[in-house]
Scaffold this motif. Structure first.
Motif, mmCIF file in Angstrom:
data_model
loop_
_atom_site.group_PDB
_atom_site.id
_atom_site.type_symbol
_atom_site.label_atom_id
_atom_site.label_comp_id
_atom_site.label_asym_id
_atom_site.label_seq_id
_atom_site.Cartn_x
_atom_site.Cartn_y
_atom_site.Cartn_z
ATOM 1 N N ILE A 19 9.129 40.147 49.908
ATOM 2 C CA ILE A 19 10.074 40.111 48.784
ATOM 3 C C ILE A 19 10.626 38.713 48.555
ATOM 4 C CG2 ILE A 19 12.255 41.009 47.897
ATOM 5 C CD1 ILE A 19 11.669 43.564 49.561
ATOM 6 N N VAL A 20 11.143 38.098 49.598
ATOM 7 C CA VAL A 20 11.814 36.812 49.413
ATOM 8 C C VAL A 20 11.445 35.853 50.539
ATOM 9 C CG1 VAL A 20 13.893 37.533 50.648
ATOM 10 C CG2 VAL A 20 14.059 35.727 48.924
ATOM 11 N N ASP A 21 11.312 34.578 50.181
ATOM 12 C CA ASP A 21 10.987 33.531 51.153
ATOM 13 C C ASP A 21 12.045 32.443 51.027
ATOM 14 O OD1 ASP A 21 9.628 32.114 53.080
ATOM 15 O OD2 ASP A 21 8.209 31.211 51.664
ATOM 16 N N ILE A 22 12.841 32.269 52.085
ATOM 17 C CA ILE A 22 13.990 31.363 52.040
ATOM 18 C C ILE A 22 13.829 30.259 53.084
ATOM 19 C CG2 ILE A 22 16.493 31.188 52.296
ATOM 20 C CD1 ILE A 22 16.722 34.062 51.402
ATOM 21 N N HIS A 23 14.006 29.040 52.649
ATOM 22 C CA HIS A 23 14.018 27.861 53.519
ATOM 23 C C HIS A 23 15.141 26.945 53.021
ATOM 24 C CE1 HIS A 23 10.150 29.057 55.240
ATOM 25 N NE2 HIS A 23 9.776 29.346 54.003
ATOM 26 N N PRO A 24 15.572 25.982 53.813
ATOM 27 C CA PRO A 24 16.629 25.081 53.346
ATOM 28 C C PRO A 24 16.290 24.460 51.986
ATOM 29 C CG PRO A 24 16.245 24.749 55.682
ATOM 30 C CD PRO A 24 15.168 25.672 55.205
ATOM 31 N N GLY A 25 17.117 24.741 51.013
ATOM 32 C CA GLY A 25 16.916 24.202 49.673
ATOM 33 C C GLY A 25 15.890 24.937 48.843
ATOM 34 N N SER A 26 15.403 26.083 49.317
ATOM 35 C CA SER A 26 14.359 26.817 48.598
ATOM 36 C C SER A 26 14.560 28.316 48.733
ATOM 37 C CB SER A 26 12.970 26.445 49.139
ATOM 38 O OG SER A 26 11.965 27.260 48.566
ATOM 39 N N ILE A 27 14.555 29.016 47.598
ATOM 40 C CA ILE A 27 14.587 30.483 47.566
ATOM 41 C C ILE A 27 13.510 30.922 46.585
ATOM 42 C CG2 ILE A 27 15.944 32.557 47.070
ATOM 43 C CD1 ILE A 27 18.476 30.865 47.484
ATOM 44 N N ARG A 28 12.515 31.634 47.079
ATOM 45 C CA ARG A 28 11.453 32.142 46.209
ATOM 46 C C ARG A 28 11.455 33.664 46.274
ATOM 47 N NH1 ARG A 28 8.597 27.845 48.643
ATOM 48 N NH2 ARG A 28 7.422 29.297 49.965
ATOM 49 N N VAL A 29 11.579 34.291 45.109
ATOM 50 C CA VAL A 29 11.571 35.747 44.992
ATOM 51 C C VAL A 29 10.203 36.170 44.483
ATOM 52 C CG1 VAL A 29 12.619 37.762 43.912
ATOM 53 C CG2 VAL A 29 14.045 35.797 44.534
ATOM 54 N N ARG A 30 9.492 36.903 45.320
ATOM 55 C CA ARG A 30 8.124 37.324 44.990
ATOM 56 C C ARG A 30 7.272 36.124 44.563
ATOM 57 N NH1 ARG A 30 7.243 42.468 47.057
ATOM 58 N NH2 ARG A 30 8.759 43.964 46.278
ATOM 59 N N GLY A 31 7.572 34.980 45.138
ATOM 60 C CA GLY A 31 6.820 33.775 44.853
ATOM 61 C C GLY A 31 7.438 32.873 43.805
ATOM 62 N N TYR A 32 8.382 33.399 43.005
ATOM 63 C CA TYR A 32 9.006 32.615 41.940
ATOM 64 C C TYR A 32 10.223 31.857 42.479
ATOM 65 C CZ TYR A 32 6.386 35.410 38.490
ATOM 66 O OH TYR A 32 5.404 36.021 37.754
ATOM 67 N N PRO A 33 10.313 30.545 42.277
ATOM 68 C CA PRO A 33 11.548 29.837 42.617
ATOM 69 C C PRO A 33 12.718 30.436 41.839
ATOM 70 C CG PRO A 33 9.768 28.281 42.215
ATOM 71 C CD PRO A 33 9.264 29.631 41.774
ATOM 72 N N ILE A 34 13.803 30.735 42.543
ATOM 73 C CA ILE A 34 14.919 31.439 41.919
ATOM 74 C C ILE A 34 15.474 30.677 40.727
ATOM 75 C CG2 ILE A 34 16.649 30.439 43.474
ATOM 76 C CD1 ILE A 34 16.622 34.030 42.066
ATOM 77 N N GLN A 35 15.461 29.350 40.775
ATOM 78 C CA GLN A 35 16.018 28.575 39.668
ATOM 79 C C GLN A 35 15.209 28.740 38.393
ATOM 80 O OE1 GLN A 35 14.874 27.351 42.526
ATOM 81 N NE2 GLN A 35 13.679 25.460 42.253
ATOM 82 N N GLU A 36 13.951 29.135 38.505
ATOM 83 C CA GLU A 36 13.141 29.369 37.316
ATOM 84 C C GLU A 36 13.426 30.742 36.695
ATOM 85 O OE1 GLU A 36 9.009 28.762 38.131
ATOM 86 O OE2 GLU A 36 9.322 26.774 39.007
ATOM 87 N N LEU A 37 13.959 31.649 37.488
ATOM 88 C CA LEU A 37 14.283 32.989 36.999
ATOM 89 C C LEU A 37 15.677 33.049 36.391
ATOM 90 C CD1 LEU A 37 12.877 35.127 39.968
ATOM 91 C CD2 LEU A 37 11.727 34.554 37.817
#
Length: 278
Positions: A19-37
């Motif tokens: 579902i979600v991949d989180i690293h320092p400075g990065s959050i991807r939801v189902r592969g999409y960077p959260i800032q793009e959503l």
């Protein structure tokens, strides 16, 4: 590989998620960077992405949003709403009131949508084995009643002769089917149930909100349990609204009915323990 690496790999696998991949400075939801959503998709689209792994088409998102909007509230007499108000008056914060209310959305109050989707699927299975729609509906309804009793989830309403929400939702399903957004198969099944009930009862027993939203969830491919889960997301809005309104009132320990209204006692008349000196 070191012993520490073994434990790190074990922990990573233990909490694995797609579902979600989180690293320092990065959050991807189902592969999409959260800032793009953010600012680009609606909340119903986000719900779909989280639950289904891909973004819905505009038509699919429109139907899901319609089901969510239609189910938010049904007045302070609805048990989940009433509980949210009583909980706030007893001192619970909003989150506590919401948790108390959401926990009541079980099989009897809140489960009809899931049960209706399950019934639609049972009818679909009969059709897949060669039964006509009419025969599949009759066989499945009889089997459901034999197992669960005469109450049929998604049809009839204790308060509304005709549920004002159902007609609009079904019209939207028909529009979506015409545009090939959904197949329209479950709408036909639900209408087949209506037809059978009218024949057997001699009067119309139309779909209610649970039946209409169940049609939408089934048409959109949501599993029965998710139909209840998504309904809880919708009803949470009404629960929060009523809890917040109640919080603004100077009422303490709000009970299920006004204190001026007595209850009826049906137990033993006054009696005394034999050891009492009376």
């Amino acid at each position: 590989m070191t012993h520490t690496d073994d434990f790190g790999s074990l922990a990573a696998d233990y909490w694995r998620t797609s579902i979600v991949d989180i690293h320092p400075g990065s959050i991807r939801v189902r592969g999409y960077p959260i800032q793009e959503l953010i600012g680009a998709i609606s909340f119903p689209q986000m719900i779909w992405l989280m639950l289904r792994g891909e973004l819905p088409s505009p038509g699919q998102a429109r139907l899901l949003e319609a089901a969510l909007v239609a189910s938010v509230d049904h007045g302070p007499h609805a048990p989940s709403i009433a509980i949210s108000r009583m909980a706030v008056s007893c001192g619970l914060p909003l989150n506590g009131a919401m948790a108390s209310a959401l926990n009541t959305l079980d099989d009897v109050h809140g489960g009809a949508g899931q049960q209706a989707v399950e019934l639609f699927h049972a009818i679909e299975r009969e059709q897949a084995q060669g039964a006509t729609l009419e025969a599949a509906v009759e066989q499945s309804i009889d089997a459901f009643i034999a197992e669960n009793g005469k109450y049929l989830p998604g049809f009839g309403h204790r308060f509304h002769p005709v549920d004002p929400r159902a007609g609009r939702l079904l019209a939207m399903v028909d529009e979506a089917a015409a545009e090939r957004v959904v197949p329209g198969h479950y709408a036909a099944i639900a209408r087949g149930i209506e037809a059978l009930l009218k024949t057997r009862k001699g009067r119309s027993i139309p779909m209610n909100i649970d039946g209409a939203t169940a049609v939408i969830y089934a048409e959109l491919g949501f599993e029965p349990e998710l139909a209840r889960g998504v309904f809880c997301l919708s009803r949470a809005v009404g629960i929060l609204s009523h809890a917040w309104e109640q919080k603004g009132r100077a009422e303490r320990n709000k009970g299920p009915m006004p204190r001026q209204m007595p209850y009826r006692y049906t137990g033993k008349a006054e009696r005394h323990y034999p050891g009492d000196d009376q």
